[in-house]
Design a protein around this motif. Sequence first.
Motif, PDB file in Angstrom:
ATOM      1  N   GLN A   1       0.833  -1.201   0.000  1.00 11.71           N
ATOM      2  CA  GLN A   1       0.000   0.000   0.000  1.00 11.71           C
ATOM      3  C   GLN A   1       0.869   1.252   0.000  1.00 11.71           C
ATOM      4  OE1 GLN A   1      -2.498  -0.656   3.434  1.00 11.71           O
ATOM      5  NE2 GLN A   1      -4.141  -1.512   2.171  1.00 11.71           N
ATOM      6  N   GLY A   2       2.006   1.205   0.678  1.00 15.85           N
ATOM      7  CA  GLY A   2       2.928   2.340   0.665  1.00 15.85           C
ATOM      8  C   GLY A   2       3.433   2.625  -0.733  1.00 15.85           C
ATOM      9  N   PHE A   3       3.876   1.580  -1.439  1.00 16.57           N
ATOM     10  CA  PHE A   3       4.349   1.758  -2.817  1.00 16.57           C
ATOM     11  C   PHE A   3       3.226   2.243  -3.740  1.00 16.57           C
ATOM     12  CE2 PHE A   3       7.969  -1.164  -1.785  1.00 16.57           C
ATOM     13  CZ  PHE A   3       8.978  -0.287  -2.126  1.00 16.57           C
ATOM     14  N   SER A   4       1.981   1.935  -3.396  1.00 20.49           N
ATOM     15  CA  SER A   4       0.833   2.355  -4.209  1.00 20.49           C
ATOM     16  C   SER A   4       0.336   3.751  -3.834  1.00 20.49           C
ATOM     17  CB  SER A   4      -0.324   1.364  -4.030  1.00 20.49           C
ATOM     18  OG  SER A   4       0.057   0.079  -4.437  1.00 20.49           O
ATOM     19  N   GLY A   5       0.962   4.362  -2.814  1.00 26.60           N
ATOM     20  CA  GLY A   5       0.553   5.700  -2.396  1.00 26.60           C
ATOM     21  C   GLY A   5      -0.664   5.710  -1.499  1.00 26.60           C
ATOM     22  N   LYS A   6      -1.003   4.578  -0.898  1.00 25.85           N
ATOM     23  CA  LYS A   6      -2.200   4.473  -0.065  1.00 25.85           C
ATOM     24  C   LYS A   6      -1.895   4.547   1.424  1.00 25.85           C
ATOM     25  CE  LYS A   6      -4.527   1.752  -3.555  1.00 25.85           C
ATOM     26  NZ  LYS A   6      -4.957   0.413  -3.946  1.00 25.85           N
ATOM     27  N   GLN A   7      -0.646   4.793   1.780  1.00 27.62           N
ATOM     28  CA  GLN A   7      -0.257   4.965   3.177  1.00 27.62           C
ATOM     29  C   GLN A   7       0.244   6.392   3.366  1.00 27.62           C
ATOM     30  OE1 GLN A   7      -0.567   2.948   5.807  1.00 27.62           O
ATOM     31  NE2 GLN A   7      -1.435   1.303   4.585  1.00 27.62           N
ATOM     32  N   ARG A   8       0.554   6.744   4.597  1.00 32.02           N
ATOM     33  CA  ARG A   8       1.053   8.082   4.900  1.00 32.02           C
ATOM     34  C   ARG A   8       2.376   8.332   4.196  1.00 32.02           C
ATOM     35  NH1 ARG A   8       4.361  10.011   8.739  1.00 32.02           N
ATOM     36  NH2 ARG A   8       4.698   7.924   9.558  1.00 32.02           N
ATOM     37  N   LEU A   9       3.242   7.325   4.137  1.00 35.37           N
ATOM     38  CA  LEU A   9       4.551   7.460   3.506  1.00 35.37           C
ATOM     39  C   LEU A   9       4.607   6.637   2.231  1.00 35.37           C
ATOM     40  CD1 LEU A   9       6.779   7.011   6.674  1.00 35.37           C
ATOM     41  CD2 LEU A   9       6.131   9.151   5.567  1.00 35.37           C
ATOM     42  N   MET A  10       5.229   7.193   1.202  1.00 34.72           N
ATOM     43  CA  MET A  10       5.426   6.471  -0.052  1.00 34.72           C
ATOM     44  C   MET A  10       6.924   6.295  -0.256  1.00 34.72           C
ATOM     45  SD  MET A  10       3.957   7.364  -3.775  1.00 34.72           S
ATOM     46  CE  MET A  10       3.948   6.127  -5.047  1.00 34.72           C
ATOM     47  N   PRO A  11       7.407   5.050  -0.188  1.00 30.68           N
ATOM     48  CA  PRO A  11       8.854   4.832  -0.325  1.00 30.68           C
ATOM     49  C   PRO A  11       9.335   5.013  -1.762  1.00 30.68           C
ATOM     50  CG  PRO A  11       7.717   2.747  -0.089  1.00 30.68           C
ATOM     51  CD  PRO A  11       6.688   3.811   0.050  1.00 30.68           C
ATOM     52  N   TYR A  12      10.528   5.528  -1.884  1.00 33.55           N
ATOM     53  CA  TYR A  12      11.210   5.657  -3.172  1.00 33.55           C
ATOM     54  C   TYR A  12      12.614   5.102  -3.018  1.00 33.55           C
ATOM     55  CZ  TYR A  12       7.660   9.004  -4.683  1.00 33.55           C
ATOM     56  OH  TYR A  12       6.482   9.600  -5.038  1.00 33.55           O
ATOM     57  N   PHE A  13      13.149   4.531  -4.075  1.00 38.37           N
ATOM     58  CA  PHE A  13      14.529   4.075  -4.074  1.00 38.37           C
ATOM     59  C   PHE A  13      15.331   4.973  -5.003  1.00 38.37           C
ATOM     60  CE2 PHE A  13      12.473  -0.195  -3.384  1.00 38.37           C
ATOM     61  CZ  PHE A  13      12.851  -0.314  -2.065  1.00 38.37           C
ATOM     62  N   ASN A  14      16.492   5.390  -4.549  1.00 36.63           N
ATOM     63  CA  ASN A  14      17.419   6.108  -5.400  1.00 36.63           C
ATOM     64  C   ASN A  14      18.113   5.058  -6.266  1.00 36.63           C
ATOM     65  OD1 ASN A  14      19.908   7.141  -6.372  1.00 36.63           O
ATOM     66  ND2 ASN A  14      19.826   8.769  -4.841  1.00 36.63           N
ATOM     67  N   ARG A  15      17.727   4.985  -7.528  1.00 36.48           N
ATOM     68  CA  ARG A  15      18.220   3.922  -8.417  1.00 36.48           C
ATOM     69  C   ARG A  15      19.746   3.924  -8.556  1.00 36.48           C
ATOM     70  NH1 ARG A  15      14.323   1.196 -11.245  1.00 36.48           N
ATOM     71  NH2 ARG A  15      12.272   2.147 -11.219  1.00 36.48           N
TER      72      ARG A  15
END
Length: 100
Positions: free
Chosen positions: A12-26
Motif C-alpha cells: 500500500q505504501g508503494f501504491s501511495g495508499k499509506q502516509r509514507l510512499m517509499p522511493y529508491f534512489n536507483r
Amino acid sequence: MRHDEKYLLINQGFSGKQRLMPYFNRQNNDDLILAVQSAGVERGRNGFRKNKSTEKNPESEEDLLEHRTDGTDAFDTLYIGCEKFPQHDFYGGVSVGGVR
C-alpha cells in the motif's frame, strides 16, 4: 508483525495508499532493488512469507549476499517503523519539524 500484514502495508505504501510512499534512489540502491525484485515467497504454517532458504548458503558470484533477503528485511523494518511509529515535531526535546 505477520508477513501478510507487512506485505499489505508495504505494498500500500508503494501504491501511495499509506502516509509514507517509499522511493529508491536507483543510482545508489542497485543491490536493494534487485533483492526486492527477486525475493521469493513460500507458504508457511501461518500463511505466506519470504523465502529465506538461500541465506544460509555460501556466497558465490551468482548468489551475492547483498542480493538476498537480509537487505529487504532491513528495508521492511525501516519502512514499518517510520509508518507505524512516526516521530513528529520533537525528538529528545529538540524541534526537528521546523520553526516553533
